[in-house]
Write an enzyme that holds these catalytic residues in place. Structure first.
Site, mmCIF file in Angstrom:
data_model
loop_
_atom_site.group_PDB
_atom_site.id
_atom_site.type_symbol
_atom_site.label_atom_id
_atom_site.label_comp_id
_atom_site.label_asym_id
_atom_site.label_seq_id
_atom_site.Cartn_x
_atom_site.Cartn_y
_atom_site.Cartn_z
ATOM 1 N N LYS A 90 16.760 -62.591 76.692
ATOM 2 C CA LYS A 90 15.717 -62.562 75.981
ATOM 3 C C LYS A 90 15.265 -64.002 76.484
ATOM 4 C CE LYS A 90 12.791 -61.683 72.696
ATOM 5 N NZ LYS A 90 11.538 -61.765 73.957
ATOM 6 N N GLN A 111 17.492 -71.369 77.734
ATOM 7 C CA GLN A 111 17.219 -70.089 76.865
ATOM 8 C C GLN A 111 18.749 -69.810 76.229
ATOM 9 O OE1 GLN A 111 13.847 -69.233 77.014
ATOM 10 N NE2 GLN A 111 14.094 -68.356 74.843
ATOM 11 N N LYS A 126 14.779 -65.690 81.888
ATOM 12 C CA LYS A 126 13.477 -66.089 81.772
ATOM 13 C C LYS A 126 12.876 -65.356 83.205
ATOM 14 C CE LYS A 126 10.639 -69.122 79.953
ATOM 15 N NZ LYS A 126 10.495 -69.522 78.654
ATOM 16 N N ASP A 166 4.868 -67.096 77.692
ATOM 17 C CA ASP A 166 5.334 -68.656 78.002
ATOM 18 C C ASP A 166 4.190 -69.132 78.459
ATOM 19 O OD1 ASP A 166 7.821 -70.461 78.243
ATOM 20 O OD2 ASP A 166 6.635 -70.889 79.943
ATOM 21 N N THR A 209 6.281 -70.499 67.297
ATOM 22 C CA THR A 209 6.952 -71.708 67.939
ATOM 23 C C THR A 209 6.485 -73.196 67.378
ATOM 24 O OG1 THR A 209 6.973 -70.352 70.015
ATOM 25 C CG2 THR A 209 7.412 -72.984 70.359
ATOM 26 N N ASN A 240 -0.709 -72.432 72.978
ATOM 27 C CA ASN A 240 -0.349 -71.620 71.781
ATOM 28 C C ASN A 240 0.689 -72.550 71.003
ATOM 29 O OD1 ASN A 240 2.590 -70.156 70.918
ATOM 30 N ND2 ASN A 240 0.625 -69.091 70.758
ATOM 31 N N SER A 376 10.677 -63.626 67.889
ATOM 32 C CA SER A 376 10.620 -62.456 68.784
ATOM 33 C C SER A 376 11.924 -61.688 68.510
ATOM 34 C CB SER A 376 10.878 -63.207 70.187
ATOM 35 O OG SER A 376 9.601 -63.340 70.840
HETATM 36 P P1 NDP Z 1 0.029 -72.199 77.109
HETATM 37 O O1 NDP Z 1 -0.196 -71.621 78.555
HETATM 38 O O2 NDP Z 1 -0.265 -71.508 75.864
HETATM 39 O O3 NDP Z 1 -0.340 -73.671 77.085
HETATM 40 C C1 NDP Z 1 0.032 -74.630 77.938
HETATM 41 C C2 NDP Z 1 -0.302 -75.966 77.695
HETATM 42 O O4 NDP Z 1 0.211 -77.050 78.354
HETATM 43 C C3 NDP Z 1 -1.987 -76.046 78.108
HETATM 44 O O5 NDP Z 1 -2.791 -76.994 77.421
HETATM 45 C C4 NDP Z 1 -1.763 -76.323 79.786
HETATM 46 O O6 NDP Z 1 -2.576 -77.062 80.450
HETATM 47 C C5 NDP Z 1 -0.579 -77.550 79.544
HETATM 48 N N1 NDP Z 1 0.153 -77.421 80.818
HETATM 49 C C6 NDP Z 1 0.720 -76.498 81.458
HETATM 50 N N2 NDP Z 1 1.160 -77.060 82.498
HETATM 51 C C7 NDP Z 1 1.002 -78.216 82.757
HETATM 52 C C8 NDP Z 1 1.120 -79.027 83.491
HETATM 53 N N3 NDP Z 1 1.885 -78.969 84.706
HETATM 54 N N4 NDP Z 1 0.597 -80.395 83.501
HETATM 55 C C9 NDP Z 1 -0.057 -80.699 82.337
HETATM 56 N N5 NDP Z 1 -0.265 -79.858 81.368
HETATM 57 C C10 NDP Z 1 0.254 -78.457 81.637
HETATM 58 O O7 NDP Z 1 1.533 -72.122 76.943
HETATM 59 P P2 NDP Z 1 2.653 -72.432 75.419
HETATM 60 O O8 NDP Z 1 1.808 -73.298 74.536
HETATM 61 O O9 NDP Z 1 3.071 -71.203 75.135
HETATM 62 O O10 NDP Z 1 3.692 -73.145 76.436
HETATM 63 C C11 NDP Z 1 3.881 -74.562 76.415
HETATM 64 C C12 NDP Z 1 5.276 -75.096 76.278
HETATM 65 O O11 NDP Z 1 5.935 -74.472 75.412
HETATM 66 C C13 NDP Z 1 6.122 -74.712 77.758
HETATM 67 O O12 NDP Z 1 7.113 -75.564 77.888
HETATM 68 C C14 NDP Z 1 6.806 -73.411 77.281
HETATM 69 O O13 NDP Z 1 7.856 -72.987 77.969
HETATM 70 C C15 NDP Z 1 7.066 -73.737 75.659
HETATM 71 N N6 NDP Z 1 7.486 -72.778 75.097
HETATM 72 C C16 NDP Z 1 6.717 -71.887 74.611
HETATM 73 C C17 NDP Z 1 6.851 -70.659 73.726
HETATM 74 C C18 NDP Z 1 6.042 -69.763 73.173
HETATM 75 O O14 NDP Z 1 6.236 -68.915 72.331
HETATM 76 N N7 NDP Z 1 5.002 -69.561 73.746
HETATM 77 C C19 NDP Z 1 8.462 -70.902 72.745
HETATM 78 C C20 NDP Z 1 9.088 -72.043 73.324
HETATM 79 C C21 NDP Z 1 8.576 -72.841 74.201
HETATM 80 P P3 NDP Z 1 -3.826 -76.353 81.138
HETATM 81 O O15 NDP Z 1 -4.671 -75.264 80.519
HETATM 82 O O16 NDP Z 1 -4.425 -77.420 81.817
HETATM 83 O O17 NDP Z 1 -2.861 -75.826 82.268
HETATM 84 O O1 2IT Z 2 10.820 -70.678 75.655
HETATM 85 C C1 2IT Z 2 10.801 -69.663 74.851
HETATM 86 O O2 2IT Z 2 11.608 -69.851 74.105
HETATM 87 C C2 2IT Z 2 9.428 -68.939 74.899
HETATM 88 N N1 2IT Z 2 8.666 -69.015 75.814
HETATM 89 C C3 2IT Z 2 9.833 -67.653 73.799
HETATM 90 C C4 2IT Z 2 10.644 -66.458 74.261
HETATM 91 C C5 2IT Z 2 10.640 -65.289 73.613
HETATM 92 O O3 2IT Z 2 11.289 -64.386 74.101
HETATM 93 O O4 2IT Z 2 9.732 -65.326 72.638
#
Ligand code: NDP
Ligand code: 2IT
Length: 444
Positions: A90, A111, A126, A166, A209, A240, A376
């Site tokens: 997952k 993870q 992943k 992600d 999250t 997100n 999830s």
């Molecule tokens: P999104 O794609 O919704 O948003 C990512 C954000 O981070 C954007 O603002 C983006 O800016 C910025 N970002 C991404 N890459 C970079 C970079 N290399 N340098 C600077 N800024 C960056 O992703 P999420 O919000 O879903 O994910 C954010 C983090 O949370 C990640 O580390 C992800 O692994 C983690 N995460 C997400 C989960 C989920 O449920 N979605 C669960 C657990 C963890 P820009 O638009 O300019 O790229």
């Molecule tokens: O990093 C994470 O935990 C996620 N991007 C969410 C994974 C999931 O299966 O909901």
């Protein structure tokens, strides 16, 4: 050399060029020293650590698709099926130009422990691609997703491997991926999470999250005689996780003054107006600097530097290694006393060590952002039951899970004599369940 050090040396030697993977493994192994040393002979004989750091399987494949000019494009696609000791693989799918096998191995490794901490039956995995969704039309994104899933569908399933979102993967991408999975296999099953509410999605998954991050932050603060109400918070990212962390922090009485994206950051001393951010990011897919067009009293600064803003609490919610030692020192110097990681491994190892050594409250990503994958897993439960729970039912469960994760990390840290070190606590507590299941299942 101790067993733990021996394994780390092997990981570096056998996985060349995968710096993020080495970093994630080192942090976990350093925490586990306390546990492993006490059982070294048994674990060594069973090659427990060798198995823990080696993915069960990595699938990598070609993803050809046609762009709007009729040009064929080719991307790299991957799925890292890291560990299935406690449940089906997952974990999310990441679409970003920086994606490579090493980054997905680091994310898959994290993870495994994160999913264990949720208390739910999910293994770790992943996947993703170096495809860049930025600036692509909906048709191009669909073409990519369909091609990606045509290959991936051979290796996943509701009881086998359940991907989700992600970075770069949200509701739109999950919809296209789900449609193609169904078309390829003929199965209407919970093979992906983060689905739309009309085709098997769960309420609260979109928020989970960010909400979960703030629930565990709140729990950490209260357990340390502090509270969130009235505090000033800086959140990095504007995707997100960042958006829904901001929403919940505001609901609990905090003032969020900054957000960012990869181009720069905004500062709004009066508090971020989240409806404007949602319109820019969720509807228009725009850039964070557009915020100052709507709120002229706010300021936009190009480039890094968000961690120089004075705050009580920092929530890094963008990406790995976005917060280094210099940033950590600036946060502390400006009065920040607590950090909780919404992103995966956003703090460098030096920054993490600084937070712990300087007595700041620090909750690492694998505990702090586990609310997303936990919800999830709740989506998977609802799909299996063919039922849909109410918003409140899911939200209450999410909160309970986050409070429990805090308790597990807190308890493990205390048991091993490092009270207050939630990095060690989370790593040890996550490890204990996985290792128990691995030992019980024999040499696989
Ligand atoms: P999104 O794609 O919704 O948003 C990512 C954000 O981070 C954007 O603002 C983006 O800016 C910025 N970002 C991404 N890459 C970079 C970079 N290399 N340098 C600077 N800024 C960056 O992703 P999420 O919000 O879903 O994910 C954010 C983090 O949370 C990640 O580390 C992800 O692994 C983690 N995460 C997400 C989960 C989920 O449920 N979605 C669960 C657990 C963890 P820009 O638009 O300019 O790229
Ligand atoms: O990093 C994470 O935990 C996620 N991007 C969410 C994974 C999931 O299966 O909901």
């Amino acid at each position: 050399m101790s067993y733990v050090d021996e394994i780390y040396a092997k990981v570096v030697e056998q996985n060349p060029g995968e710096a993020e993977f080495h970093q994630a493994v080192k942090e976990v192994l350093d925490s586990l020293k306390l546990v492993i040393d006490a059982n070294e002979e048994k674990y060594r004989k069973m090659a427990l650590l060798e198995r823990l750091v080696e993915p069960e399987r990595i699938i990598s494949f070609r993803v050809p698709w046609v762009d709007d000019n009729g040009q064929v494009q080719v991307n790299k696609g991957y799925r890292v099926q890291f560990n299935s000791a406690i449940g089906p693989y997952k974990g999310g799918l990441r679409l970003h130009p920086s994606v490579n096998q090493g980054i997905l191995k680091f994310l898959g490794f994290e993870q495994v422990f994160k999913n264990s901490l949720t208390g739910l039956p999910i293994g770790g995995g992943k996947g993703g691609s170096n495809f860049d969704p930025k600036g692509k039309s909906d048709r191009e994104v669909m073409a990519f997703c369909q091609s990606f899933m045509t290959e991936l569908s051979k290796y996943i399933g509701a009881d086998q491997d359940v991907p989700a979102g992600d970075i770069g993967v949200g509701a739109r991408e999950i919809g296209y991926l789900y449609g193609q999975y169904k078309r390829m296999t003929g199965l209407y099953e919970g093979v992906l999470t983060g689905k739309g509410l009309n085709y098997g999605g769960s309420l609260v998954r979109t928020q989970a999250t960010g909400y979960g991050l703030v629930y565990i932050l709140d729990e950490m603060l209260r357990n340390n005689g502090k509270e969130l109400n009235g505090k000033t918070v800086v959140v990095s990212g504007s995707g997100n996780v960042a958006i829904y962390a901001t929403e919940k922090a505001q609901q609990l009485g905090a003032k969020v003054v900054a957000l960012s994206d990869s181009n720069g950051y905004i500062y709004d001393k009066d508090g971020i107006k989240l409806d404007i951010v949602k319109e820019i990011k969720e509807v228009r897919r725009g850039r964070i600097k557009e915020y100052v067009d709507a709120v002229p009293t706010a300021a936009y600064t190009e480039g890094k530097g968000i961690w120089t803003i004075a705050c009580d609490i920092a929530l890094p919610c963008a990406t790995q290694n976005e917060l280094n030692l210099e940033d950590a020192k600036a946060l502390k110097a400006n009065g920040c006393f607590a950090v909780a990681e919404g992103a995966n491994m956003p703090s460098t190892r030096e920054a993490t060590d600084f937070f712990l050594e300087s007595g700041m409250l620090f909750m690492p990503g694998k505990a702090a952002n586990a609310g997303g994958v936990a919800t999830s897993a709740l989506e998977m439960s609802q799909n299996s039951q063919r039922l849909a729970w109410t918003f409140d039912e899911v939200d209450v469960k999410l909160k309970d899970i986050m409070v429990n994760i805090f308790a597990k990390a807190d308890d493990a840290a205390k048991r091993y004599g490092v009270a207050g070190n939630y990095v060690a606590g989370a790593n040890i507590a996550g490890f204990e369940k996985v290792v128990d299941a691995m030992m019980a299942q024999g040499i696989v």
